[in-house]
Design an enzyme around this catalytic site. Structure first.
Site, PDB file in Angstrom:
ATOM      1  N   GLU A  89     -13.878  19.193  -8.821  1.00 29.32           N
ATOM      2  CA  GLU A  89     -13.390  19.767 -10.072  1.00 29.32           C
ATOM      3  C   GLU A  89     -13.549  21.283 -10.139  1.00 29.32           C
ATOM      4  OE1 GLU A  89     -15.615  17.478 -12.894  1.00 29.32           O
ATOM      5  OE2 GLU A  89     -14.068  15.929 -13.042  1.00 29.32           O
ATOM      6  N   GLU A 120     -27.047   4.483   3.011  1.00 24.70           N
ATOM      7  CA  GLU A 120     -28.084   5.282   2.337  1.00 24.70           C
ATOM      8  C   GLU A 120     -29.405   5.307   3.125  1.00 24.70           C
ATOM      9  OE1 GLU A 120     -30.461   2.584  -0.833  1.00 24.70           O
ATOM     10  OE2 GLU A 120     -28.458   3.214  -1.463  1.00 24.70           O
TER      11      GLU A 120
END
Length: 318
Positions: A89, A120
């Site tokens: 963004e 992870e």
């Protein structure tokens, strides 16, 4: 699960049980929504408790971006996706150059839309991911892990410190491994989730708020806004083109037709058009003055003070 202190801490927070949710599956839809809303209401206050640490993060990021460095987010699962989202963004909102703000997620692009098993826990891939972007001492790495114990993120922090980058650890567990590993710890303790362990809920909301503050705060420090107006946005659709014209009209004190004509003469560069409107100078000279001021509009035309509406110029001052 081991009996280490970090596990005990996690059980008291992100992996803990919320007493009010003990009968969750027996609640009506309205009761469930009200419970979630009451828990979500705690998030903003928890983020507020971390304001001083977040502000230090803003300053650290702005300093390094101003010197040509990068802001890099890294995380797994929801945490990684939120980092990628915030990074994506920045270009349309603040016209950041390609690669200035980067989001990395365990498991790569596939993990943005689906779970990648074991990603992870793979610390080695964190090293490879950071090495692939040539992380350096000029950069800031924000490691994001709600639990504060994700191996991928912890190894990323260690690798970043080896490379001399400034490290920030964002977690939702006080005294976590991540908070100890990073140079700056931002800890937002939101407590147990409505669905135990589902950190896409309160912890995810808290993470989004903190990332908003880090990136937006740094961009404001770098002069990407004038007052509250986003003067470095990229007008790539009709809505944003309209916003650019409104901003130019408000700051420059000119009507819509004049704003459109001036913007065209300035090659669509909003800041250049604002300086030209306020000073009467040519686009070329306006561009030169902006460059000399490091792109900070306030440094060229003075600060914006008071309230103003469409068609009224924002008064400058010394």
């Amino acid at each position: 699960m081991t009996d280490s202190p970090s596990d005990d801490v996690a059980l008291a927070t992100t992996e803990g049980r919320l007493a009010a949710a003990a009968g969750l599956d027996g609640l009506s839809s309205l009761e469930l929504v009200r419970l979630m809303n009451s828990e979500d209401a705690r998030v903003a206050a928890a983020v507020g408790e971390a304001s001083e640490a977040i502000a230090r993060g803003v300053d650290a990021i702005a300093l390094r971006l101003g010197r040509g460095g990068r802001l890099v987010y890294i995380g797994a699962g929801t945490s990684g996706r939120l980092g990628v989202l915030d990074a994506s963004e920045c270009p349309p909102t603040f016209s950041t150059p390609p690669g200035q703000v980067i989001g990395l997620i365990a498991g790569g692009r596939e993990a943005l839309t689906s779970a990648v098993e074991g990603a992870e826990d793979d610390g080695g891939s964190a090293v490879r991911d950071l090495d692939s972007i040539e992380l350096s001492e000029r950069d800031v790495l924000v490691g994001i892990a709600a639990s504060g114990s994700t191996p991928y993120v912890l190894r990323a922090i260690a690798r970043a410190r080896e490379r001399g980058a400034f490290t920030i650890g964002l977690s939702c567990v006080a005294g976590s491994d991540l908070s100890r590993a990073a140079e700056l710890a931002i800890t937002v303790v939101v407590g147990p989730e409505v669905v135990s362990g589902s950190t896409r809920l309160k912890a995810g909301t808290a993470t989004k708020l903190v990332l908003n503050q880090l990136s937006t705060g740094a961009m404001v420090r770098l002069g990407k806004t004038y007052g509250d107006l986003m003067v470095d946005l990229q007008a790539k659709n009709a809505k944003l083109r309209g916003r650019v014209l409104r901003i130019l009209g408000e700051i420059g004190g000119i009507d819509g037709a004049a704003a459109q004509a001036l913007l065209a003469r300035c090659d669509g560069e909003l800041k250049t058009a604002v300086v030209a409107a306020r000073t009467g100078e040519t686009p070329e000279r306006a561009r030169e003055r902006l460059a000399a001021a490091g792109g900070v509009l306030r440094a060229v035309i003075g600060p914006c003070r008071g309230t103003y509406g469409a068609g009224n110029s924002c008064p400058s001052g010394d």
